[in-house]
Design a protein around this motif. Structure first.
Motif, PDB file in Angstrom:
ATOM      1  N   LEU A  28       3.792   5.788  -6.318  1.00  0.00           N
ATOM      2  CA  LEU A  28       3.052   5.650  -6.862  1.00  0.00           C
ATOM      3  C   LEU A  28       2.976   4.439  -5.669  1.00  0.00           C
ATOM      4  CD1 LEU A  28       2.408   4.583  -9.962  1.00  0.00           C
ATOM      5  CD2 LEU A  28       4.444   3.178  -9.657  1.00  0.00           C
ATOM      6  N   ILE A  29       3.099   3.494  -5.252  1.00  0.00           N
ATOM      7  CA  ILE A  29       2.610   2.739  -4.340  1.00  0.00           C
ATOM      8  C   ILE A  29       0.808   3.362  -3.703  1.00  0.00           C
ATOM      9  CG2 ILE A  29       2.442   1.574  -2.423  1.00  0.00           C
ATOM     10  CD1 ILE A  29       4.757   1.088  -2.528  1.00  0.00           C
ATOM     11  N   GLU A  30       1.268   5.616  -3.295  1.00  0.00           N
ATOM     12  CA  GLU A  30      -0.177   5.495  -2.125  1.00  0.00           C
ATOM     13  C   GLU A  30      -0.642   6.305  -3.478  1.00  0.00           C
ATOM     14  OE1 GLU A  30      -0.675   9.067   0.674  1.00  0.00           O
ATOM     15  OE2 GLU A  30       1.507   9.552  -1.069  1.00  0.00           O
ATOM     16  N   ALA A  31      -0.253   6.124  -4.768  1.00  0.00           N
ATOM     17  CA  ALA A  31      -1.500   5.787  -5.786  1.00  0.00           C
ATOM     18  C   ALA A  31      -2.453   5.568  -6.198  1.00  0.00           C
ATOM     19  CB  ALA A  31      -0.721   7.232  -6.819  1.00  0.00           C
ATOM     20  N   ILE A  69      19.379  15.860  -4.623  1.00  0.00           N
ATOM     21  CA  ILE A  69      18.009  15.297  -4.124  1.00  0.00           C
ATOM     22  C   ILE A  69      17.347  16.120  -3.542  1.00  0.00           C
ATOM     23  CG2 ILE A  69      16.939  13.165  -2.470  1.00  0.00           C
ATOM     24  CD1 ILE A  69      17.197  13.089  -5.871  1.00  0.00           C
ATOM     25  N   THR A  70      16.490  16.738  -3.367  1.00  0.00           N
ATOM     26  CA  THR A  70      16.304  18.010  -2.092  1.00  0.00           C
ATOM     27  C   THR A  70      15.120  17.858  -1.478  1.00  0.00           C
ATOM     28  OG1 THR A  70      13.848  18.697  -3.637  1.00  0.00           O
ATOM     29  CG2 THR A  70      16.205  19.954  -4.443  1.00  0.00           C
ATOM     30  N   VAL A  71      14.942  16.674  -1.022  1.00  0.00           N
ATOM     31  CA  VAL A  71      13.750  15.652  -0.590  1.00  0.00           C
ATOM     32  C   VAL A  71      14.707  15.363   0.685  1.00  0.00           C
ATOM     33  CG1 VAL A  71      11.832  14.913   0.087  1.00  0.00           C
ATOM     34  CG2 VAL A  71      11.531  15.628  -2.325  1.00  0.00           C
ATOM     35  N   ARG A  72      13.866  15.427   1.938  1.00  0.00           N
ATOM     36  CA  ARG A  72      14.736  14.688   2.834  1.00  0.00           C
ATOM     37  C   ARG A  72      14.526  13.725   2.936  1.00  0.00           C
ATOM     38  NH1 ARG A  72      14.387  18.507   8.015  1.00  0.00           N
ATOM     39  NH2 ARG A  72      12.582  18.697   6.930  1.00  0.00           N
ATOM     40  N   PRO A  73      15.324  12.008   3.840  1.00  0.00           N
ATOM     41  CA  PRO A  73      14.584  11.179   4.185  1.00  0.00           C
ATOM     42  C   PRO A  73      13.620  11.205   5.348  1.00  0.00           C
ATOM     43  CG  PRO A  73      16.741  10.870   4.530  1.00  0.00           C
ATOM     44  CD  PRO A  73      16.064  12.607   4.340  1.00  0.00           C
ATOM     45  N   THR A  74      13.405  12.158   6.104  1.00  0.00           N
ATOM     46  CA  THR A  74      12.329  12.107   6.773  1.00  0.00           C
ATOM     47  C   THR A  74      10.756  12.216   6.288  1.00  0.00           C
ATOM     48  OG1 THR A  74      12.627  14.283   6.999  1.00  0.00           O
ATOM     49  CG2 THR A  74      14.141  12.787   8.854  1.00  0.00           C
ATOM     50  N   THR A  75      10.886  13.829   4.970  1.00  0.00           N
ATOM     51  CA  THR A  75      10.134  13.108   3.942  1.00  0.00           C
ATOM     52  C   THR A  75       9.285  11.867   3.547  1.00  0.00           C
ATOM     53  OG1 THR A  75      10.430  15.569   3.508  1.00  0.00           O
ATOM     54  CG2 THR A  75       8.332  14.281   2.566  1.00  0.00           C
ATOM     55  N   VAL A  76      10.333  11.415   3.123  1.00  0.00           N
ATOM     56  CA  VAL A  76       9.744   9.724   2.566  1.00  0.00           C
ATOM     57  C   VAL A  76       9.652   9.049   3.324  1.00  0.00           C
ATOM     58  CG1 VAL A  76      10.574   7.973   1.177  1.00  0.00           C
ATOM     59  CG2 VAL A  76      11.687   9.784   0.899  1.00  0.00           C
ATOM     60  N   ALA A  77       9.937   9.005   4.812  1.00  0.00           N
ATOM     61  CA  ALA A  77       9.475   8.086   5.706  1.00  0.00           C
ATOM     62  C   ALA A  77       8.359   8.056   6.541  1.00  0.00           C
ATOM     63  CB  ALA A  77      10.694   8.101   6.484  1.00  0.00           C
ATOM     64  N   GLU A  78       8.510   9.835   6.448  1.00  0.00           N
ATOM     65  CA  GLU A  78       6.143   9.788   6.244  1.00  0.00           C
ATOM     66  C   GLU A  78       5.631   9.661   5.970  1.00  0.00           C
ATOM     67  OE1 GLU A  78       6.673  13.948   7.250  1.00  0.00           O
ATOM     68  OE2 GLU A  78       7.675  14.351   9.241  1.00  0.00           O
ATOM     69  N   ARG A  79       6.248   9.129   4.524  1.00  0.00           N
ATOM     70  CA  ARG A  79       4.877   8.899   3.716  1.00  0.00           C
ATOM     71  C   ARG A  79       4.656   7.620   3.450  1.00  0.00           C
ATOM     72  NH1 ARG A  79       3.908  12.531  -0.988  1.00  0.00           N
ATOM     73  NH2 ARG A  79       2.734  11.177  -1.471  1.00  0.00           N
ATOM     74  N   ILE A  80       6.054   6.735   4.320  1.00  0.00           N
ATOM     75  CA  ILE A  80       5.814   4.764   3.828  1.00  0.00           C
ATOM     76  C   ILE A  80       4.670   4.519   5.355  1.00  0.00           C
ATOM     77  CG2 ILE A  80       6.690   3.257   4.329  1.00  0.00           C
ATOM     78  CD1 ILE A  80       9.766   3.889   2.880  1.00  0.00           C
ATOM     79  N   SER A  81       4.976   5.609   6.057  1.00  0.00           N
ATOM     80  CA  SER A  81       4.430   5.768   7.393  1.00  0.00           C
ATOM     81  C   SER A  81       2.445   6.230   7.274  1.00  0.00           C
ATOM     82  CB  SER A  81       4.767   6.567   8.491  1.00  0.00           C
ATOM     83  OG  SER A  81       3.698   6.090  10.003  1.00  0.00           O
ATOM     84  N   ARG A  82       2.455   7.021   6.370  1.00  0.00           N
ATOM     85  CA  ARG A  82       1.588   7.370   5.636  1.00  0.00           C
ATOM     86  C   ARG A  82       0.597   6.517   5.097  1.00  0.00           C
ATOM     87  NH1 ARG A  82      -0.204  13.081   3.036  1.00  0.00           N
ATOM     88  NH2 ARG A  82       0.684  11.557   1.356  1.00  0.00           N
ATOM     89  N   LEU A  84       1.310   3.115   5.736  1.00  0.00           N
ATOM     90  CA  LEU A  84       1.027   1.830   6.172  1.00  0.00           C
ATOM     91  C   LEU A  84       0.113   1.919   7.499  1.00  0.00           C
ATOM     92  CD1 LEU A  84       4.400   0.918   7.068  1.00  0.00           C
ATOM     93  CD2 LEU A  84       2.589  -0.161   5.202  1.00  0.00           C
ATOM     94  N   SER A  85      -0.170   3.362   7.533  1.00  0.00           N
ATOM     95  CA  SER A  85      -0.894   3.887   9.102  1.00  0.00           C
ATOM     96  C   SER A  85      -2.308   4.189   8.370  1.00  0.00           C
ATOM     97  CB  SER A  85      -0.919   4.701   9.386  1.00  0.00           C
ATOM     98  OG  SER A  85      -0.466   5.952   8.657  1.00  0.00           O
ATOM     99  N   GLN A  86      -2.920   4.669   6.732  1.00  0.00           N
ATOM    100  CA  GLN A  86      -3.852   4.821   6.532  1.00  0.00           C
ATOM    101  C   GLN A  86      -4.385   4.399   4.862  1.00  0.00           C
ATOM    102  OE1 GLN A  86      -3.923   9.797   6.420  1.00  0.00           O
ATOM    103  NE2 GLN A  86      -2.948   9.664   8.311  1.00  0.00           N
ATOM    104  N   SER A  87      -2.921   4.197   4.183  1.00  0.00           N
ATOM    105  CA  SER A  87      -3.578   4.181   2.812  1.00  0.00           C
ATOM    106  C   SER A  87      -3.720   2.388   3.031  1.00  0.00           C
ATOM    107  CB  SER A  87      -2.816   4.170   2.413  1.00  0.00           C
ATOM    108  OG  SER A  87      -2.755   5.265   1.665  1.00  0.00           O
ATOM    109  N   LEU A  88      -3.228   1.665   3.323  1.00  0.00           N
ATOM    110  CA  LEU A  88      -4.009   0.453   2.985  1.00  0.00           C
ATOM    111  C   LEU A  88      -4.709  -0.245   4.159  1.00  0.00           C
ATOM    112  CD1 LEU A  88       0.017  -1.078   3.676  1.00  0.00           C
ATOM    113  CD2 LEU A  88      -1.558  -1.738   1.643  1.00  0.00           C
TER     114      LEU A  88
END
Length: 404
Positions: A28-31, A69-82, A84-88
């Protein structure tokens, strides 16, 4: 907020609920960051655009999943990193572009007209300055001399006199006659009356020493009986008295007595002036001080920028705080609460913006206490309901009236 993602989970389902909530919020934050920088997007369609953006997002779909839950924590971490580094950064850059486009114009746009007029009239101004150079120099010299003389004569000298008065300097005492004038005239009157009484004894026999001392004591008290008796006697035959000289002599003695009486009266006025000398000193100092204060305030208002004035800056901050509090009250009044009595998303966002500005301005004028921050936190508590938030605004209005 009242969905299953943030509801109190059962003991066996705790991990599942909080994982889905985390993944949902990241998507939701990314959207929101992606759509908030779109200047062509209408505010009324913003929520629908967010829903459309998150429909196909795998992290957002986990919110409604009931299985594992089928999504791994690394996937969520990558989205958070994206985020921070791109969206913001992209959102910050879009915000800066919007400010540059719709904010304050550049200096070239603001000052092109006066700059053009100054360039076109520069030759005329230069010609006037060259032709009237001597007059301008003389005017500046006269202005400087006037300012210096005013400072010296109406500020420095009255201040020095007031300081001397406070220190009881005898040279600064206010006086309308000399200090020894009355004593000298009174002694002269005493000698004149005694000499007249010795030359014209009432009984014809020479005066004794006790009688002369008694006459001196009466003269000190203002009694001129020997002179007045001779004066009354000579008035019966003024020509003979004038020839003998006693009439003229008595007239001169009475003239001296009148002079002494006038000096006594002036001595009373002199004593009154001396008792109020400090008041007169401050009265003489007041015009110069008032003119200096007025000149300093005018120069400060003319040459100093508005933000550099502490008082004007604080007044502007108070007005801005009052306006922000009015906007908060307006948002809460015009809001249409949800079924749970809470603010909708749009009004909640507007409330966050207004309260953020209010908090920043309050830090400039209000004391560093945690009470106002507590009020702000309670105001932003959406779960309390709109009615309670309105009561918080009313409490802030009367509790912090001094700073508003």
């Amino acid at each position: 907020m009242h969905g299953e993602g943030l509801a109190t989970p059962s003991e066996g389902d705790t991990v599942h609920k909080w994982k889905t909530s985390m993944a949902h919020n990241v998507a939701l934050i990314e959207a929101v960051l992606a759509k908030a920088s779109d200047s062509d997007l209408n505010i009324d369609k913003f929520e629908a655009s967010i829903n459309e953006f998150t429909d196909d997002d795998p992290l957002y779909d986990l919110y409604e999943a009931e299985g594992s839950i089928t999504v791994r924590p690394t996937t969520v971490a990558e989205r958070i990193s994206r985020v921070l580094s791109q969206s913001l950064p992209a959102y910050s850059a879009a915000s800066l572009r919007a400010v540059e486009e719709h904010g304050r114009p550049s200096r070239l746009v603001r000052y092109w007209l006066p700059a053009t007029l100054l360039v076109l009239s520069s030759s005329t101004i230069l010609r006037i300055l060259v032709n009237r150079q001597a007059e301008i120099v003389t005017w500046l010299e006269d202005l400087g001399t006037t300012v210096i003389d005013f400072w010296r004569n109406w500020v420095v000298e009255p201040t020095r006199k007031v300081i001397k008065t406070i220190r009881h300097d005898e040279g600064s005492e206010v006086s309308i006659m000399s200090k020894r004038s009355l004593e000298g005239d009174r002694a002269s009157l005493e000698r004149m009356v005694v000499d007249f009484a010795i030359d014209n004894p009432p009984t014809g026999a020479p005066l004794t020493a006790p009688e002369i001392a008694d006459i001196r004591a009466k003269v000190r008290e203002g009694d001129l009986t020997p002179v007045l008796r001779a004066y009354e006697k000579d008035l019966a035959r003024p020509l003979a008295g004038t020839v003998r000289g006693n009439l003229i002599r008595t007239l001169l003695i009475q003239l001296q007595k009148t002079k002494v009486d006038v000096e006594v009266a002036m001595g009373g006025i002199d004593a009154l002036l001396k008792s109020q000398e400090l008041v007169f000193g401050f009265v003489g100092l007041t015009p110069g001080v008032l003119v200096c204060v007025a000149a300093v305030r005018w120069l400060r208002a003319t040459f100093a920028a508005a933000p550099s004035s502490s008082r004007r800056r604080q007044e502007g901050t108070r007005h801005l705080m009052l306006r922000q509090l009015r906007n908060v009250d307006r948002i809460l009044t015009n809001a249409r609460p949800t079924g749970f009595g809470e603010l909708p998303y749009r009004d909640h966002g507007l409330l966050l913006c207004e309260v953020h500005v209010l908090r920043q301005e309050a830090e400039r004028v209000m004391p560093k206490t945690g009470e106002f921050c507590e009020e702000i936190d309670e105001l932003l508590d959406v779960r309390a309901g709109v009615q309670r938030q309105q009561r918080v605004v009313e409490r802030m209005r009367w509790a912090y009236r001094v700073w508003l």
